[in-house]
Write a protein that holds these residues in place. Structure first.
Motif, PDB file in Angstrom:
ATOM      1  N   GLU A  48      43.198  25.392  26.428  1.00 59.68           N
ATOM      2  CA  GLU A  48      43.502  25.630  27.600  1.00 59.68           C
ATOM      3  C   GLU A  48      43.590  27.190  27.909  1.00 59.68           C
ATOM      4  O   GLU A  48      43.233  27.706  28.782  1.00 59.68           O
ATOM      5  N   LYS A  49      44.213  27.648  26.761  1.00 57.99           N
ATOM      6  CA  LYS A  49      44.452  29.232  26.910  1.00 57.99           C
ATOM      7  C   LYS A  49      43.236  30.112  26.973  1.00 57.99           C
ATOM      8  O   LYS A  49      42.949  30.896  27.648  1.00 57.99           O
ATOM      9  N   LEU A  50      42.117  29.560  26.047  1.00 60.40           N
ATOM     10  CA  LEU A  50      41.056  30.086  25.875  1.00 60.40           C
ATOM     11  C   LEU A  50      40.405  30.030  27.317  1.00 60.40           C
ATOM     12  O   LEU A  50      39.680  31.146  27.907  1.00 60.40           O
ATOM     13  N   LYS A  51      40.414  28.936  27.937  1.00 54.67           N
ATOM     14  CA  LYS A  51      39.729  29.017  29.208  1.00 54.67           C
ATOM     15  C   LYS A  51      40.234  29.938  30.043  1.00 54.67           C
ATOM     16  O   LYS A  51      39.450  30.305  31.096  1.00 54.67           O
ATOM     17  N   VAL A  52      41.572  30.086  30.142  1.00 55.79           N
ATOM     18  CA  VAL A  52      42.295  30.920  31.294  1.00 55.79           C
ATOM     19  C   VAL A  52      41.807  32.460  30.826  1.00 55.79           C
ATOM     20  O   VAL A  52      41.002  33.378  31.699  1.00 55.79           O
ATOM     21  N   ILE A  53      41.545  32.876  29.459  1.00 57.25           N
ATOM     22  CA  ILE A  53      40.817  34.125  29.208  1.00 57.25           C
ATOM     23  C   ILE A  53      39.599  34.263  29.779  1.00 57.25           C
ATOM     24  O   ILE A  53      39.227  35.352  30.138  1.00 57.25           O
ATOM     25  N   ARG A  54      38.737  33.308  29.324  1.00 57.29           N
ATOM     26  CA  ARG A  54      37.217  33.182  29.887  1.00 57.29           C
ATOM     27  C   ARG A  54      37.153  33.281  31.299  1.00 57.29           C
ATOM     28  O   ARG A  54      36.172  33.709  31.913  1.00 57.29           O
ATOM     29  N   ALA A  55      38.079  32.993  32.040  1.00 55.03           N
ATOM     30  CA  ALA A  55      38.132  32.911  33.499  1.00 55.03           C
ATOM     31  C   ALA A  55      38.503  34.313  34.051  1.00 55.03           C
ATOM     32  O   ALA A  55      38.440  34.401  35.410  1.00 55.03           O
ATOM     33  N   LEU A  56      39.109  35.139  33.355  1.00 53.33           N
ATOM     34  CA  LEU A  56      39.472  36.188  33.910  1.00 53.33           C
ATOM     35  C   LEU A  56      38.320  37.209  34.297  1.00 53.33           C
ATOM     36  O   LEU A  56      37.463  37.230  33.592  1.00 53.33           O
ATOM     37  N   ASP A  57      38.357  37.677  35.537  1.00 57.12           N
ATOM     38  CA  ASP A  57      37.704  38.718  36.130  1.00 57.12           C
ATOM     39  C   ASP A  57      37.427  40.054  35.337  1.00 57.12           C
ATOM     40  O   ASP A  57      38.486  40.293  34.740  1.00 57.12           O
ATOM     41  N   PRO A  58      36.511  40.803  35.295  1.00 59.71           N
ATOM     42  CA  PRO A  58      36.370  42.032  34.593  1.00 59.71           C
ATOM     43  C   PRO A  58      37.544  43.017  35.459  1.00 59.71           C
ATOM     44  O   PRO A  58      37.397  42.653  36.683  1.00 59.71           O
ATOM     45  N   VAL A  59      38.142  43.708  34.747  1.00 55.17           N
ATOM     46  CA  VAL A  59      39.069  44.675  35.966  1.00 55.17           C
ATOM     47  C   VAL A  59      38.565  45.958  36.296  1.00 55.17           C
ATOM     48  O   VAL A  59      38.044  46.604  35.569  1.00 55.17           O
ATOM     49  N   ALA A  60      38.582  45.962  37.578  1.00 52.45           N
ATOM     50  CA  ALA A  60      37.837  47.045  37.973  1.00 52.45           C
ATOM     51  C   ALA A  60      38.850  48.503  37.861  1.00 52.45           C
ATOM     52  O   ALA A  60      39.860  48.328  37.691  1.00 52.45           O
ATOM     53  N   PRO A  61      38.041  49.675  37.748  1.00 49.33           N
ATOM     54  CA  PRO A  61      38.842  50.853  37.325  1.00 49.33           C
ATOM     55  C   PRO A  61      39.892  51.000  38.312  1.00 49.33           C
ATOM     56  O   PRO A  61      41.157  51.537  37.874  1.00 49.33           O
ATOM     57  N   ASP A  62      39.821  50.781  39.557  1.00 45.81           N
ATOM     58  CA  ASP A  62      40.667  51.055  40.498  1.00 45.81           C
ATOM     59  C   ASP A  62      41.764  50.173  40.389  1.00 45.81           C
ATOM     60  O   ASP A  62      43.065  50.322  41.304  1.00 45.81           O
ATOM     61  N   ASN A  63      41.859  49.157  39.638  1.00 41.02           N
ATOM     62  CA  ASN A  63      42.930  48.173  39.442  1.00 41.02           C
ATOM     63  C   ASN A  63      43.904  48.196  38.246  1.00 41.02           C
ATOM     64  O   ASN A  63      44.573  47.496  37.548  1.00 41.02           O
ATOM     65  N   VAL A  64      43.655  49.605  37.701  1.00 44.93           N
ATOM     66  CA  VAL A  64      44.177  49.951  36.376  1.00 44.93           C
ATOM     67  C   VAL A  64      44.961  51.097  36.625  1.00 44.93           C
ATOM     68  O   VAL A  64      44.225  52.220  37.069  1.00 44.93           O
ATOM     69  N   VAL A  65      46.239  51.321  36.060  1.00 46.38           N
ATOM     70  CA  VAL A  65      46.824  52.734  35.883  1.00 46.38           C
ATOM     71  C   VAL A  65      47.048  52.544  34.459  1.00 46.38           C
ATOM     72  O   VAL A  65      47.811  51.991  33.874  1.00 46.38           O
ATOM     73  N   ARG A  66      46.955  54.203  34.054  1.00 48.28           N
ATOM     74  CA  ARG A  66      47.613  54.344  32.529  1.00 48.28           C
ATOM     75  C   ARG A  66      48.318  55.701  32.769  1.00 48.28           C
ATOM     76  O   ARG A  66      47.927  56.594  33.509  1.00 48.28           O
TER      77      ARG A  66
END
Ligand code: NAD
Length: 484
Positions: free
Chosen positions: A264-282
């Motif tokens: 079940e955990k694996l299914k969650v990871i596989r369902a994650l969308d790619p993270v758009a660059p403007d949705n990340v802050v470092r």
């Protein structure tokens, strides 16, 4: 309340890297505490194996010092120390050569569980696995325990999985993520799947968003060189925060068994969308008063490694489409505080009028520094003066109900090591899960590395860069305060 202890079968645990920092601070004190709790029988043996030239007596004194320093109950447990140390021994050994291996093979007893804890850098995992096989110690009774980091990216994680798989089956490989060993993380599963109350609401129709924060107040300290090659995305987000997200978001497994949960955990990871660059802050912390600048604590003076990362993740499945997951982690933040907050939507209509304000239920799973689960509920403010609403936390840890002094639970390492001996992999990451998590994290990191992106400076002791606050503000939401 003292937790119920079920003794494990006799075992030999070999700690490769038994003189290292992790062994000293976590593994050896954890074993001693389980011994004192009566879970580890008097015939269980601990064998340190490392390069340092030491005899059994020297190692016992090393172990005894480690316990004195890192077992908070060492004084209370002192009567057990000699009998624990009687079953501790040491082998001088080189993971990359043949020195010491014959002696180790002769020391390990046949016919009992053998656990091999790889508390060494990942560069030695292959050497250890191969020599365990060559010297006849990799049999059906053996398990290996590997520490983070499990790879640096997808390709290296695949290589590690391949190397280990040459000599051990997947059911013998225990990839540790100590966040999964926390009492509260397991309680989260009990709350979700043991009650009828929450699961019907556990979806995008009722949950506005989820926040996961793992905030540290310390900087990179003595781990600067390792950390600078990793950064917050690799060191924390890809593994710890991802695992927490999985437990919150996964479908109910059919059974509480290792593969059912991990599927079940694996299914969650596989369902994650790619993270758009403007949705990340470092970000990267700057000097503040006595607190040094990140760049003075690592070897590269113009380092572009992030000590903070915040991002918005989306899970594309029926349960979660439309509910964002906001994740953040960093060093030198305001406080040491880790929590998951499930923020429910407001009631569709308030019968109490505008002055009563808008209220939300928030389920908070606190992981650090103290563990606990709280449900924020709205009640009437007691007393006269009309109907005024008040939000109060309902403590779902029930520490008082469970005993006057609070429960005496094993810590994460204690629990996880005993799970290894029992052969229970539920709280360990499977190889395909780790690879899927890298598959999600790699493109984010690649964009930074290829673009030569510089992290945003943030003040030590703050909540991270302002842009991270904006990540939520622009959606009309707010991060919860970072507070221990
Ligand atoms: P460390 O450098 O303190 O200890 C390394 C150990 O490996 C020593 O006992 C050393 O003698 C042994 N060793 C090194 N080369 C060897 C060889 N060729 N043959 C035999 N023994 C050898 O490292 P550590 O901090 O204890 O970390 C161990 C592992 O745990 C690493 O993979 C690290 O990433 C991981 N880890 C550490 C921590 C931590 O808090 N220290 C936390 C999480 C994960």
């Amino acid at each position: 309340m003292v937790s119920r202890v079920i003794p494990v079968d006799p075992f030999d645990l070999v700690v490769f890297g038994g003189t290292g920092d992790l062994a000293r601070r976590k593994i050896l004190p954890a074993l001693f505490r389980r011994f004192c709790a009566g879970q580890m029988g008097a015939n269980a043996r601990v064998i340190g194996a490392a390069r340092a030239d030491m005899d059994d007596a020297g190692y016992r004194s090393f172990v005894s010092d480690a316990i004195a320093e890192f077992d908070p109950d060492a004084a209370r447990h002192k009567d057990h120390l000699d009998s624990f140390l009687a079953n501790v021994s040491y082998v001088v050994l080189d993971a990359k050569g043949d020195a010491g291996w014959d002696k180790l093979a002769a020391t390990v007893q046949k016919g009992r569980v053998h656990a091999y804890y790889f508390s060494v850098g990942p560069g030695l995992f292959g050497d250890l696995a191969q020599r365990l096989h060559t010297y006849g110690m990799a049999d059906a009774n053996s398990r290996i325990v590997v520490e983070k980091p499990f790879g640096h990216d997808l390709a290296s994680a695949r290589d590690l999985n391949r190397v280990l798989a040459q000599h051990f089956d997947e059911h013998q490989v225990y990839r540790i993520d100590h966040y999964l060993g926390k009492e509260t993380v397991q309680n989260l599963m009990a709350v979700r799947f043991g009650n009828m109350l929450f699961e019907p609401l556990w979806n995008s129709q009722y949950v506005d968003h989820i926040q996961i924060t793992v905030a540290e107040s310390v900087g990179v300290g003595g781990r600067g060189d390792y950390y600078d090659r990793a950064g917050a995305m690799r060191d924390m987000m890809q593994n710890h925060l991802m695992q927490l997200l999985c437990l919150i978001a996964m479908e109910p497994p059919a059974k509480f068994d290792p593969d059912a949960v991990r599927d079940e955990k694996l299914k969650v990871i596989r369902a994650l969308d790619p993270v758009a660059p403007d949705n990340v802050v470092r970000g990267q912390y700057e000097a503040d008063g006595d607190a040094p600048d990140y760049r003075t604590q690592v070897e590269t003076p113009d380092s572009r490694t992030e000590s903070f990362v915040a991002l918005k993740a989306h899970i594309s499945n029926w349960r979660w489409a439309g509910t964002p997951f906001y994740l953040r982690t960093g060093k030198r933040l305001k406080d040491r505080a880790s929590e998951i907050a499930v923020v429910f939507k407001e009631a569709p209509h308030s019968i109490f009028g505008a002055e009563a304000g808008r209220h939300r239920n928030i389920l908070t799973i606190k992981l650090q520094p103290n563990e606990g689960i709280e449900l924020g509920v709205t009640i009437k403010e007691p007393g006269p003066g009309g109907m005024r609403l008040l939000d109060v936390p309902l403590d779902m840890t029930f520490a008082e109900a469970l005993g006057e002094d609070g429960p005496d639970f094993p810590d994460a390492y204690e629990r996880l090591i005993m799970d290894v001996i029992r052969g229970n992999q539920t709280l360990f990451m499977r190889g395909d899960e780790v690879e899927a998590a890298w598959q999600w994290a790699d493109p984010v990191i690649q964009v930074w590395e290829e673009g030569g992106e510089t992290p945003i400076p943030y003040a030590s002791g703050s909540a991270g860069p302002d842009d991270a606050l904006m990540l939520m503000h622009r959606d009309g939401r707010r991060w919860r305060e970072i507070k221990a």
